[in-house]
Design a protein around this motif. Structure first.
Motif, mmCIF file in Angstrom:
data_model
loop_
_atom_site.group_PDB
_atom_site.id
_atom_site.type_symbol
_atom_site.label_atom_id
_atom_site.label_comp_id
_atom_site.label_asym_id
_atom_site.label_seq_id
_atom_site.Cartn_x
_atom_site.Cartn_y
_atom_site.Cartn_z
ATOM 1 N N VAL A 115 75.072 3.808 52.830
ATOM 2 C CA VAL A 115 75.797 2.656 52.308
ATOM 3 C C VAL A 115 74.777 1.757 51.627
ATOM 4 O O VAL A 115 73.849 1.250 52.270
ATOM 5 C CB VAL A 115 76.524 1.882 53.426
ATOM 6 C CG1 VAL A 115 77.345 0.745 52.835
ATOM 7 C CG2 VAL A 115 77.394 2.819 54.256
ATOM 8 N N GLY A 116 74.922 1.575 50.307
ATOM 9 C CA GLY A 116 73.926 0.796 49.580
ATOM 10 C C GLY A 116 74.465 0.205 48.303
ATOM 11 O O GLY A 116 75.566 0.555 47.856
ATOM 12 N N ASP A 117 73.674 -0.660 47.702
ATOM 13 C CA ASP A 117 74.156 -1.456 46.569
ATOM 14 C C ASP A 117 73.462 -1.138 45.259
ATOM 15 O O ASP A 117 73.637 -1.881 44.285
ATOM 16 C CB ASP A 117 73.981 -2.954 46.884
ATOM 17 C CG ASP A 117 72.519 -3.362 46.965
ATOM 18 O OD1 ASP A 117 72.090 -4.206 46.169
ATOM 19 O OD2 ASP A 117 71.794 -2.822 47.818
ATOM 20 N N LEU A 126 74.188 5.197 57.579
ATOM 21 C CA LEU A 126 72.902 4.539 57.333
ATOM 22 C C LEU A 126 73.070 3.433 56.297
ATOM 23 O O LEU A 126 73.513 3.692 55.179
ATOM 24 C CB LEU A 126 71.883 5.561 56.829
ATOM 25 C CG LEU A 126 71.625 6.762 57.742
ATOM 26 C CD1 LEU A 126 70.803 7.811 57.009
ATOM 27 C CD2 LEU A 126 70.936 6.319 59.027
ATOM 28 N N PHE A 127 72.679 2.229 56.660
ATOM 29 C CA PHE A 127 72.862 1.075 55.794
ATOM 30 C C PHE A 127 71.553 0.635 55.150
ATOM 31 O O PHE A 127 70.514 0.513 55.823
ATOM 32 C CB PHE A 127 73.410 -0.112 56.593
ATOM 33 C CG PHE A 127 74.845 0.022 56.997
ATOM 34 C CD1 PHE A 127 75.859 -0.504 56.196
ATOM 35 C CD2 PHE A 127 75.193 0.662 58.171
ATOM 36 C CE1 PHE A 127 77.189 -0.381 56.568
ATOM 37 C CE2 PHE A 127 76.522 0.782 58.557
ATOM 38 C CZ PHE A 127 77.523 0.252 57.754
ATOM 39 N N ASP A 128 71.626 0.360 53.862
ATOM 40 C CA ASP A 128 70.598 -0.424 53.190
ATOM 41 C C ASP A 128 70.682 -1.852 53.735
ATOM 42 O O ASP A 128 71.686 -2.245 54.340
ATOM 43 C CB ASP A 128 70.868 -0.385 51.678
ATOM 44 C CG ASP A 128 69.974 -1.308 50.897
ATOM 45 O OD1 ASP A 128 68.742 -1.203 51.031
ATOM 46 O OD2 ASP A 128 70.501 -2.153 50.157
ATOM 47 N N ILE A 129 69.647 -2.655 53.502
ATOM 48 C CA ILE A 129 69.638 -4.028 54.017
ATOM 49 C C ILE A 129 69.946 -5.043 52.925
ATOM 50 O O ILE A 129 71.015 -5.653 52.903
ATOM 51 C CB ILE A 129 68.297 -4.342 54.707
ATOM 52 C CG1 ILE A 129 68.152 -3.502 55.980
ATOM 53 C CG2 ILE A 129 68.209 -5.842 55.049
ATOM 54 C CD1 ILE A 129 66.844 -3.711 56.719
ATOM 55 N N ASP A 130 69.000 -5.243 52.006
ATOM 56 C CA ASP A 130 69.133 -6.325 51.024
ATOM 57 C C ASP A 130 70.214 -6.008 49.998
ATOM 58 O O ASP A 130 70.186 -4.961 49.354
ATOM 59 C CB ASP A 130 67.788 -6.543 50.324
ATOM 60 C CG ASP A 130 66.709 -6.979 51.294
ATOM 61 O OD1 ASP A 130 66.737 -8.145 51.717
ATOM 62 O OD2 ASP A 130 65.849 -6.142 51.650
ATOM 63 N N GLY A 131 71.166 -6.912 49.870
ATOM 64 C CA GLY A 131 72.258 -6.714 48.929
ATOM 65 C C GLY A 131 73.411 -5.912 49.492
ATOM 66 O O GLY A 131 74.471 -5.858 48.880
ATOM 67 N N THR A 132 73.214 -5.301 50.659
ATOM 68 C CA THR A 132 74.265 -4.523 51.320
ATOM 69 C C THR A 132 74.709 -5.196 52.611
ATOM 70 O O THR A 132 75.896 -5.469 52.807
ATOM 71 C CB THR A 132 73.774 -3.092 51.612
ATOM 72 O OG1 THR A 132 73.388 -2.454 50.398
ATOM 73 C CG2 THR A 132 74.865 -2.277 52.289
ATOM 74 N N ALA A 172 79.195 -3.094 45.663
ATOM 75 C CA ALA A 172 78.777 -3.958 44.546
ATOM 76 C C ALA A 172 78.535 -5.393 45.029
ATOM 77 O O ALA A 172 78.979 -6.356 44.412
ATOM 78 C CB ALA A 172 79.819 -3.931 43.441
ATOM 79 N N SER A 173 77.799 -5.517 46.131
ATOM 80 C CA SER A 173 77.485 -6.836 46.686
ATOM 81 C C SER A 173 76.082 -7.284 46.321
ATOM 82 O O SER A 173 75.652 -8.367 46.729
ATOM 83 C CB SER A 173 77.646 -6.819 48.210
ATOM 84 O OG SER A 173 76.995 -5.700 48.779
ATOM 85 N N GLY A 174 75.365 -6.456 45.563
ATOM 86 C CA GLY A 174 74.018 -6.775 45.117
ATOM 87 C C GLY A 174 73.982 -7.029 43.627
ATOM 88 O O GLY A 174 74.948 -7.529 43.043
#
Length: 230
Positions: free
Chosen positions: A172-174, A5-11, A193-195
């Motif tokens: 999966v999240g930031d 499961l992916f977060d959207i913004d920043g991920t 660490a893309s956010g």
């Protein structure tokens, strides 16, 4: 079944501020208050939570439907805000990770995001990846991100006829809130660490794994490694 499961913004994506711009303009259009989210941190929160905090910061009640009206206005403004953004982009490694997961017959790829469902669709259709996700859990399901994992698991069970073991669920999240959402239900979590949060800060919250971006080889490796015994 393995559920990722992916977060959207920043991920997955950077909207280059389009989301914040759209919701800030929506807040002003509905309430007449400019910059209504001054001092409100948005990263890692759900859309309904962000708007509630904006209303509270400006001493406005939510009982009269202000939040719903702001969300509706936000959805109407979001497509243009994305189109006008200077540098909206998919984040590094996203397409490759999604391709690698799509080749695995036992992996279901979904979303776990603070975006309301229609906002998630607008954003990911803009980037051409909405159809890459089989299901999702959204801010429109519950204001608290930590409550979203069961929504995704239930939807996977209904769609595929079998319920994934929670130890086969990866978030999966930031943000630290993504880590907390996984921990609340015994799921595993890959912090990226893309956010707005540096790698060292995310590691301090003890995710199962942490990478600087999804193009790191260890990102896909950990998502596909054998699961521990439940």
């Amino acid at each position: 079944m393995r559920l990722v499961l992916f977060d959207i913004d920043g991920t997955l994506v950077s909207t280059d501020g389009a989301g914040r711009l759209a919701v800030t303009r929506a807040f002003q259009d509905v309430t007449g208050i400019p910059n209504g989210f001054a001092g409100v941190r948005m990263a890692g929160k759900t859309d309904p939570q962000i708007i509630r905090e904006g209303l509270e910061a400006n001493a406005l009640p939510g009982r009269d439907g202000l939040r719903s009206r702001i969300l509706d206005r936000y959805l109407s403004l979001l497509p243009e805000a994305l189109a006008r953004a200077e540098r909206p982009r998919l984040l590094p490694g996203v397409e490759q990770v999604l391709d690698d997961l799509a080749r695995q017959p036992d992996v279901v790829v979904g979303l776990l995001t603070g975006n309301i469902e229609n906002g998630a669709r607008v954003k990911l259709e803009f980037f051409g990846i909405w159809e890459r996700f089989s299901l999702g859990a959204y801010g429109s399901d519950d204001e608290e991100r930590k409550n979203l994992v069961p929504f995704a698991v239930d939807r996977a069970a209904r769609r595929f006829g079998r319920r994934p073991n929670v130890r086969n669920v990866w978030l999966v999240g930031d943000t630290p809130n993504d880590i907390a959402a996984a921990r609340a239900h015994g799921a595993r979590v890959l912090a990226v660490a893309s956010g707005p949060h540096p790698l060292e800060e995310l590691e301090a919250h003890a995710p199962d794994a942490a990478v600087r971006s999804l193009d790191a080889p260890e990102a896909i490796n950990c998502l596909l490694e054998a699961s521990p015994a439940a």
